[in-house]
Design a protein around this motif. Structure first.
Motif, PDB file in Angstrom:
ATOM      1  N   MET A 108       5.327   6.295  30.301  1.00  0.00           N
ATOM      2  CA  MET A 108       4.187   6.953  29.211  1.00  0.00           C
ATOM      3  C   MET A 108       3.163   5.693  29.169  1.00  0.00           C
ATOM      4  N   PRO A 109       2.263   5.891  30.342  1.00  0.00           N
ATOM      5  CA  PRO A 109       1.238   4.768  30.331  1.00  0.00           C
ATOM      6  C   PRO A 109       0.334   4.788  29.143  1.00  0.00           C
ATOM      7  N   ASN A 110       0.268   3.534  28.475  1.00  0.00           N
ATOM      8  CA  ASN A 110      -0.534   3.324  27.456  1.00  0.00           C
ATOM      9  C   ASN A 110      -0.180   4.002  26.101  1.00  0.00           C
ATOM     10  N   GLU A 111       0.824   4.702  26.214  1.00  0.00           N
ATOM     11  CA  GLU A 111       1.292   5.492  25.058  1.00  0.00           C
ATOM     12  C   GLU A 111       2.693   4.902  24.588  1.00  0.00           C
ATOM     13  N   SER A 112       3.455   4.250  25.235  1.00  0.00           N
ATOM     14  CA  SER A 112       4.748   3.652  25.084  1.00  0.00           C
ATOM     15  C   SER A 112       4.814   2.937  23.540  1.00  0.00           C
ATOM     16  N   GLY A 113       3.793   2.273  23.317  1.00  0.00           N
ATOM     17  CA  GLY A 113       3.917   1.397  22.085  1.00  0.00           C
ATOM     18  C   GLY A 113       3.924   2.425  20.777  1.00  0.00           C
ATOM     19  N   ILE A 114       2.804   3.339  20.907  1.00  0.00           N
ATOM     20  CA  ILE A 114       2.570   4.018  19.483  1.00  0.00           C
ATOM     21  C   ILE A 114       3.714   5.169  19.579  1.00  0.00           C
ATOM     22  N   ARG A 126       0.683  -1.329   0.048  1.00  0.00           N
ATOM     23  CA  ARG A 126      -0.052   0.022   0.042  1.00  0.00           C
ATOM     24  C   ARG A 126       0.722   1.170  -0.115  1.00  0.00           C
ATOM     25  N   TYR A 127       1.861   1.094   0.800  1.00  0.00           N
ATOM     26  CA  TYR A 127       2.710   2.561   0.864  1.00  0.00           C
ATOM     27  C   TYR A 127       4.231   2.213   0.534  1.00  0.00           C
ATOM     28  N   ASP A 128       4.670   2.916  -0.373  1.00  0.00           N
ATOM     29  CA  ASP A 128       6.089   2.868  -0.858  1.00  0.00           C
ATOM     30  C   ASP A 128       6.928   3.535  -0.028  1.00  0.00           C
ATOM     31  N   VAL A 129       7.313   3.400   1.370  1.00  0.00           N
ATOM     32  CA  VAL A 129       7.947   4.286   2.102  1.00  0.00           C
ATOM     33  C   VAL A 129       8.770   3.192   3.192  1.00  0.00           C
ATOM     34  N   PRO A 130       9.968   3.782   3.542  1.00  0.00           N
ATOM     35  CA  PRO A 130      10.670   2.936   4.607  1.00  0.00           C
ATOM     36  C   PRO A 130       9.707   2.336   5.370  1.00  0.00           C
ATOM     37  N   LEU A 131       9.866   1.048   6.215  1.00  0.00           N
ATOM     38  CA  LEU A 131       9.171   0.410   7.210  1.00  0.00           C
ATOM     39  C   LEU A 131      10.107   0.023   8.436  1.00  0.00           C
ATOM     40  N   ALA A 132       9.588   0.543   9.365  1.00  0.00           N
ATOM     41  CA  ALA A 132      10.450  -0.263  10.518  1.00  0.00           C
ATOM     42  C   ALA A 132       9.354  -1.578  11.220  1.00  0.00           C
ATOM     43  N   TRP A 133       9.972  -2.701  11.277  1.00  0.00           N
ATOM     44  CA  TRP A 133       9.117  -3.638  11.922  1.00  0.00           C
ATOM     45  C   TRP A 133       9.432  -4.395  13.200  1.00  0.00           C
ATOM     46  N   THR A 134       8.806  -4.563  14.014  1.00  0.00           N
ATOM     47  CA  THR A 134       9.228  -5.013  15.460  1.00  0.00           C
ATOM     48  C   THR A 134       7.943  -5.672  16.071  1.00  0.00           C
ATOM     49  N   THR A 135       8.194  -5.972  17.348  1.00  0.00           N
ATOM     50  CA  THR A 135       7.100  -6.046  18.286  1.00  0.00           C
ATOM     51  C   THR A 135       6.555  -5.232  18.968  1.00  0.00           C
ATOM     52  N   ASP A 136       5.508  -5.277  19.630  1.00  0.00           N
ATOM     53  CA  ASP A 136       4.682  -4.086  20.146  1.00  0.00           C
ATOM     54  C   ASP A 136       5.627  -3.711  21.376  1.00  0.00           C
ATOM     55  N   VAL A 137       6.064  -4.846  22.204  1.00  0.00           N
ATOM     56  CA  VAL A 137       6.746  -4.460  23.496  1.00  0.00           C
ATOM     57  C   VAL A 137       8.351  -3.995  23.098  1.00  0.00           C
ATOM     58  N   ASN A 138       8.774  -4.408  21.933  1.00  0.00           N
ATOM     59  CA  ASN A 138      10.157  -3.584  21.573  1.00  0.00           C
ATOM     60  C   ASN A 138       9.959  -2.290  21.268  1.00  0.00           C
ATOM     61  N   ALA A 139       8.684  -2.070  20.663  1.00  0.00           N
ATOM     62  CA  ALA A 139       8.382  -0.566  20.308  1.00  0.00           C
ATOM     63  C   ALA A 139       8.195   0.068  21.457  1.00  0.00           C
ATOM     64  N   ALA A 140       7.622  -0.450  22.532  1.00  0.00           N
ATOM     65  CA  ALA A 140       7.561   0.419  23.849  1.00  0.00           C
ATOM     66  C   ALA A 140       8.592   0.560  24.447  1.00  0.00           C
ATOM     67  N   ALA A 141       9.495  -0.482  24.519  1.00  0.00           N
ATOM     68  CA  ALA A 141      10.969  -0.313  25.108  1.00  0.00           C
ATOM     69  C   ALA A 141      11.705   0.858  24.457  1.00  0.00           C
ATOM     70  N   TYR A 142      11.558   1.035  23.164  1.00  0.00           N
ATOM     71  CA  TYR A 142      12.151   2.055  22.305  1.00  0.00           C
ATOM     72  C   TYR A 142      11.849   3.315  22.720  1.00  0.00           C
ATOM     73  N   GLY A 143      10.393   3.536  22.897  1.00  0.00           N
ATOM     74  CA  GLY A 143       9.710   4.716  23.126  1.00  0.00           C
ATOM     75  C   GLY A 143      10.093   5.042  24.665  1.00  0.00           C
ATOM     76  N   GLU A 144      10.221   4.082  25.564  1.00  0.00           N
ATOM     77  CA  GLU A 144      10.551   4.413  26.889  1.00  0.00           C
ATOM     78  C   GLU A 144      12.048   4.867  27.090  1.00  0.00           C
ATOM     79  N   LEU A 145      12.729   4.269  26.079  1.00  0.00           N
ATOM     80  CA  LEU A 145      14.263   4.852  26.186  1.00  0.00           C
ATOM     81  C   LEU A 145      14.337   6.114  25.862  1.00  0.00           C
ATOM     82  N   LEU A 146      13.496   6.659  24.884  1.00  0.00           N
ATOM     83  CA  LEU A 146      13.962   7.843  24.206  1.00  0.00           C
ATOM     84  C   LEU A 146      12.994   9.145  24.625  1.00  0.00           C
ATOM     85  N   LYS A 147      11.865   8.581  25.100  1.00  0.00           N
ATOM     86  CA  LYS A 147      10.789   9.800  25.829  1.00  0.00           C
ATOM     87  C   LYS A 147      10.272   9.248  27.083  1.00  0.00           C
TER      88      LYS A 147
END
Length: 290
Positions: free
Chosen positions: A266-272, A92-113
């Motif tokens: 970031m309760p309930n926001e880390s993943g997004i 659908r979208y011809d753009v770069p995509l990052a792909w991981t688990t929801d908890v990995n995304a949350a860990a990354y969000g918590e690290l940076l923000k």
């Protein structure tokens, strides 16, 4: 602008950010893939996106050399087992995509923000209907031929616990003994309605602390972050810290326990937020190598 998808077993959260700020966000139910993605596409089609970050419920295929890279694998969620999730987004979208688990995304969000800002490594563990963990080391998500399944480690039984466990694969792994459903199965009462002095909380803390000792001894993160519905019990966090200190028995030095084992920032926001940050990262990397 960047797109983010936090794909959960119950709902998908989709958001678009511009210059680090979320400008629009929606939540749609996780039904069959075609139905759910139709709503996702309707949302993202209105924006000119430079990259999309996806944090998905799992297990998922993360090895790019494997034929099932980008697939949702052995999930009980109807219609999603062996579904080419990443491929559908790519089509659908011809753009770069990052792909991981929801908890990995949350860990990354918590690290940076979130709760691990200023650190280079952290573990994020969510304790709710299930238990899952994400790991960031040296500011990168830990992955190999597969992603960590930290909720399914084996733990030593509490001497006063004879509950068989809820995990359909292992029965009495960490998830089977300490996820939310185990509380109600033991007591007949939902966790949020149990008094703080109920003995089941000591059992929960014993299992969770064992897991954190094992993660610490194996990965030595700078911070461990706990989230999810079960961890909304502030008294449980303190019990986990106390059990952690008892079980570690002074063997490995860590930061002070109240700074080392903390609730999510970031309760309930880390993943997004993590998914959006991963979209920024993959876009930046694509430009570096262009």
């Amino acid at each position: 602008m960047y797109g983010g998808i936090e794909a959960g077993g119950t709902k998908f959260i989709c958001a678009v950010s511009d210059q680090g700020e979320i400008i629009e966000k929606i939540s749609v139910p996780t039904t069959l893939p075609e139905e759910t993605l139709a709503l996702v596409f309707d949302f993202f089609d209105r924006f000119e996106l430079e990259a999309i970050g996806i944090g998905s419920f799992g297990p998922i295929g993360i090895d790019p050399t494997n034929d099932r890279y980008g697939y949702v694998l052995a999930t009980p969620k109807q219609g999603w087992r062996d579904f080419d999730f990443l491929g559908s987004i790519k089509q659908r979208y011809d753009v770069p995509l990052a792909w991981t688990t929801d908890v990995n995304a949350a860990a990354y969000g918590e690290l940076l923000k979130g709760a691990a800002q200023g650190k280079n490594s952290c573990i994020y563990l969510t304790v709710g209907t299930g238990i899952g963990g994400g790991v960031v080391l040296n500011s990168d998500i830990l992955s190999g031929s597969a992603h960590p399944e930290m909720g399914h480690i084996m733990v030593k039984r509490h001497p006063e616990d004879n509950y068989e466990g809820t995990c359909p694969f292992h029965k009495d792994c960490l998830e089977g003994l300490a996820a939310g459903p185990s509380i109600e199965a033991r007591t007949g009462i939902k966790g949020q309605n149990l008094p703080e002095d109920h003995p089941v909380w000591d059992i929960q803390a014993y299992y969770l602390a064992q897991a954190l000792v094992n993660y610490t001894l194996t990965l030595a993160p700078e911070k461990i972050i706990l989230g999810g519905g079960v961890m909304n019990q502030a008294h449980l966090l303190q019990k986990v810290r106390e059990q952690f200190m008892t079980l570690m028995a002074g063997y490995m030095e860590t930061p002070p326990v109240d700074e080392y084992i903390v609730q999510w920032g970031m309760p309930n926001e880390s993943g997004i937020i993590g998914s959006l940050l991963l979209a920024e990262k993959v876009h930046r990397e694509a430009n570096e190598f262009a």
